[in-house]
Design an enzyme around this catalytic site. Structure first.
Site, short mmCIF file in Angstrom:
data_model
loop_
_atom_site.label_atom_id
_atom_site.label_comp_id
_atom_site.label_asym_id
_atom_site.label_seq_id
_atom_site.Cartn_x
_atom_site.Cartn_y
_atom_site.Cartn_z
N SER A 119 0.92 -1.09 0.05
CA SER A 119 -0.18 -0.09 -0.07
C SER A 119 0.86 1.20 0.04
CB SER A 119 -0.86 -0.01 1.11
OG SER A 119 -1.67 1.03 1.26
N SER A 175 -2.43 -7.80 -3.48
CA SER A 175 -2.27 -9.11 -3.62
C SER A 175 -1.00 -9.85 -3.14
CB SER A 175 -2.39 -9.76 -5.22
OG SER A 175 -1.37 -8.71 -5.88
#
Length: 640
Positions: free
Chosen positions: A472, A544
């Site tokens: 992120s 992911s």
């Protein structure tokens, strides 16, 4: 020394031949010892070997020396040392690995598997039980029925062992008390009543002293049953189903020369002879057996033999196929209800892709639903979202292609399977097929006339998936958005699936646990596959974090149509950017399962495109991705 006469030599040869024929014709019993820790399993097997005169002089000398050196039984022999061969086993006084031993009496041959009692080695117990006919379940008379007693009983029942010898051991340490024996037997029968065990034979014993092991004990006159060895010699042995429909999984295609093509394998059930009509599953093609070959041609072969078959017709038959009888062929499906025993420290996550090995066939598989797990103490069905080490659950499993099978209740060979981790190649679970799911038989692939290649040709491009992965704050979405702008300017047809955007709709029901993350990527992978079928260039921007799910998404599209784009950003850099303030919340404990902080990120090992955003700006990164597409011919006409 005098010379032996010819007549005496002939007599000796005759006696030896008769003995060998008698030995060859003895029935074989496979059994396991199981139960909890330190209940005397290895000691029991050592005593059986010693009393049945199966310990050679050099082994006995080594046993005497080891017993004195280790001093576990004072000056007496420690029979467990005959079985526990690992140094760690001897140091800790436990069994870790499965130890197989052979011994024989005048009436029968035996193969015994000594399996560990520790919960962490449950997988080894499953391995040992997979080929056993009988289970000797040991219980320490001082401790009674324990959790591991129940777990091993449940596993033995699941695996198909229908005869259990309840060996209530160390009776010498409870003064050979009948009350203790009766109490333990009552407790065990109350639990085992819920299991599929046909017969329980209780035997009170002392393995260390040999009481009721190979001879009846005078110390327990209240017991009027057999000693252990006598019972093992007469207990019925299950045989392979010779009368069942013919089944032979193909192990390999035998081509020693251009003029010979045979199919080699182990006959799991039934009989076969030249002229028999057979059906190759899962394809369903039919032929006739031309020859049955072992060392030479055989008139027939039966269950338990390994042979090579030749067929009258040149039909497609490969490793993993099952040669079956025409009248009752093996079933075929790609979806099953199963029971799974999880045997790995990493939990089982529904949706994650594994390899499934059934017979000689290996395919991709995933658990589509965990219906419940089983409390081994109470046999209660408990709701769960994942299976942890040594847990047992009822699961629906979906395969990448149909396979031939039989229900486990009818065939261990074609109903039992293992699950394998795609990256470590470790066996993570064992399972048993109950039946094919009805929807697998009612849903069929609908053929269409317009192919994915035709749709891509129409758009003058090649369809592919660009899978952006990274922490992120690494810049995945920014770079993916810039790449799509460039593709749009080039007149290419694309779409962008962004993690946050998809969670507003398709995946709004999912959280951020490992289980939910796996399902999140599974759904997105399937959507990306559908969009490539439409001829699109699909940009996927998701954290992911797990390699398994990225590999699963890759496997959904043709080779070369998946490009993993690793947006490589150090954690401290991503955390310093923190455009959404998520890292600060995660550090304060306000966000659970946050990748990089409280949940792992598995770095791609061989991404097609690797971009270090600490060194490369977003605009340049987008240019590199587009250039990579051009280099691979994806942006040129598919016809070209």
């Amino acid at each position: 020394m005098g010379r032996v006469s010819d007549d005496a030599s002939d007599l000796i040869a005759t006696d030896i031949g008769a003995y060998l024929r008698q030995h060859e014709n003895k029935s074989l019993l496979r059994f396991i010892t199981c139960g909890s820790v330190d209940d005397g399993k290895s000691t029991l097997i050592g005593r059986l070997l010693y009393d049945s005169k199966m310990v050679f002089e050099d082994q006995l000398a080594a046993l005497e020396a080891d017993s004195i050196r280790l001093g576990t039984q004072g000056k007496d022999l420690d029979f467990s040392l005959l079985v526990d061969g690992l140094s760690a086993e001897r140091e800790q006084g436990i069994t870790i690995d499965v130890a197989y031993r052979f011994f024989s009496t005048d009436r029968r041959k035996f193969i015994v598997a000594d399996t560990p009692g520790h919960e962490q080695y449950t997988r080894n117990m499953v391995t040992g039980a997979s080929t056993a006919d009988v289970a000797i379940l040991l219980i320490d008379a001082r401790r009674g029925v324990l959790t591991q007693t129940r777990r091993h009983s449940y596993l033995a029942s699941l695996i198909g062992i229908r005869s259990v010898i309840l060996a209530i051991n160390k009776m010498d340490l409870v003064d050979y008390s009948r009350d203790v024996y009766d109490s333990i037997l009552s407790d065990y029968r109350a639990f085992a009543g819920g299991l599929d065990i046909a017969h329980i034979e209780p035997i009170p014993m002392s393995a260390l002293l040999g009481e009721n092991v190979t001879r009846r004990s005078s110390a327990m006159p209240w017991y009027d049953g057999p000693d252990l060895l006598s019972y093992l010699e007469q207990v019925e042995v299950s045989t392979r189903p010779v009368e069942a429909p013919f089944r032979m999984p193909v192990q390999w295609v035998n081509r020693p020369n251009p003029d010979f093509r045979g199919f080699s394998g182990f006959i799991a059930a039934g009989t076969v002879q030249p002229g028999d009509a057979v059906r190759i599953m899962p394809s369903g093609r039919q032929s006739h057996v031309a020859r049955v070959i072992l060392d030479g041609d055989l008139p027939y072969a039966t269950a338990g033999q390994s042979v090579t078959l030749t067929l009258a017709d040149e039909i497609d038959c490969s490793r993993g196929d099952v040669i079956s009888s025409v009248e009752a062929p093996a079933e075929v499906s790609d979806q099953f209800e199963t029971t799974v025993v999880w045997m790995n420290d990493t939990p089982m996550l529904p949706g994650r892709s594994y390899l499934l090995k059934l017979g000689t066939k290996t395919v991709s598989a995933s658990v589509t639903a965990l219906k419940h797990k089983v409390n081994v103490n109470t046999l209660e069905q408990v709701a769960a979202r994942q299976l942890s080490l040594n847990e047992i659950g009822l699961c629906n499993i979906s395969l990448s292609e149909p396979v031939a099978f039989d229900a486990y209740a009818n065939s261990r060979d074609l109903g039992g399977f293992i699950l394998i981790d795609r990256f470590t190649n470790e066996t993570v679970a064992a399972g048993m097929i109950h039946f094919a799911l009805r929807r697998a038989q009612n849903i069929h692939w609908q053929a269409v006339n317009i192919t994915p290649a035709a749709r891509a040709n129409q758009k003058s491009q090649q369809a592919c998936v660009l899978w952006f992965t990274g922490l992120s704050g690494s810049g995945k979405s920014t770079i993916a958005n810039l790449v799509e702008q460039r593709l749009f300017a080039l007149g290419k047809h694309s779409t962008l699936l962004d993690g946050d955007n998809v969670r507003h709709g398709l995946n709004r029901d999912l959280g951020f646990t490992d289980t939910d993350r796996v399902e999140n990527i599974r759904r997105v992978g399937e959507v990306a596959k559908l969009m490539t079928n439409a001829g699109l260039i699909v940009l996927v921007s998701f954290i992911s974090p797990f390699r398994s799910e990225r590999q699963m998404a890759r496997a959904l599209v043709p080779p070369g149509a998946f490009l993993e784009v690793f947006i490589d950003t150090p954690l401290d850099v991503a955390e310093a950017r923190d455009p959404k303030g998520l890292y600060k919340k995660a550090r304060r404990g306000e966000i659970k399962h946050f990748t990089g902080i409280s949940s792992p990120y598995e770095v791609p090992e061989n991404p097609e495109i690797h971009i270090d955003t600490a060194l490369v700006a977003s605009e340049e990164a987008a240019d590199r991705v587009v250039q990579a597409l051009e280099d691979r011919g994806i942006l040129r006409s598919a016809e070209a």
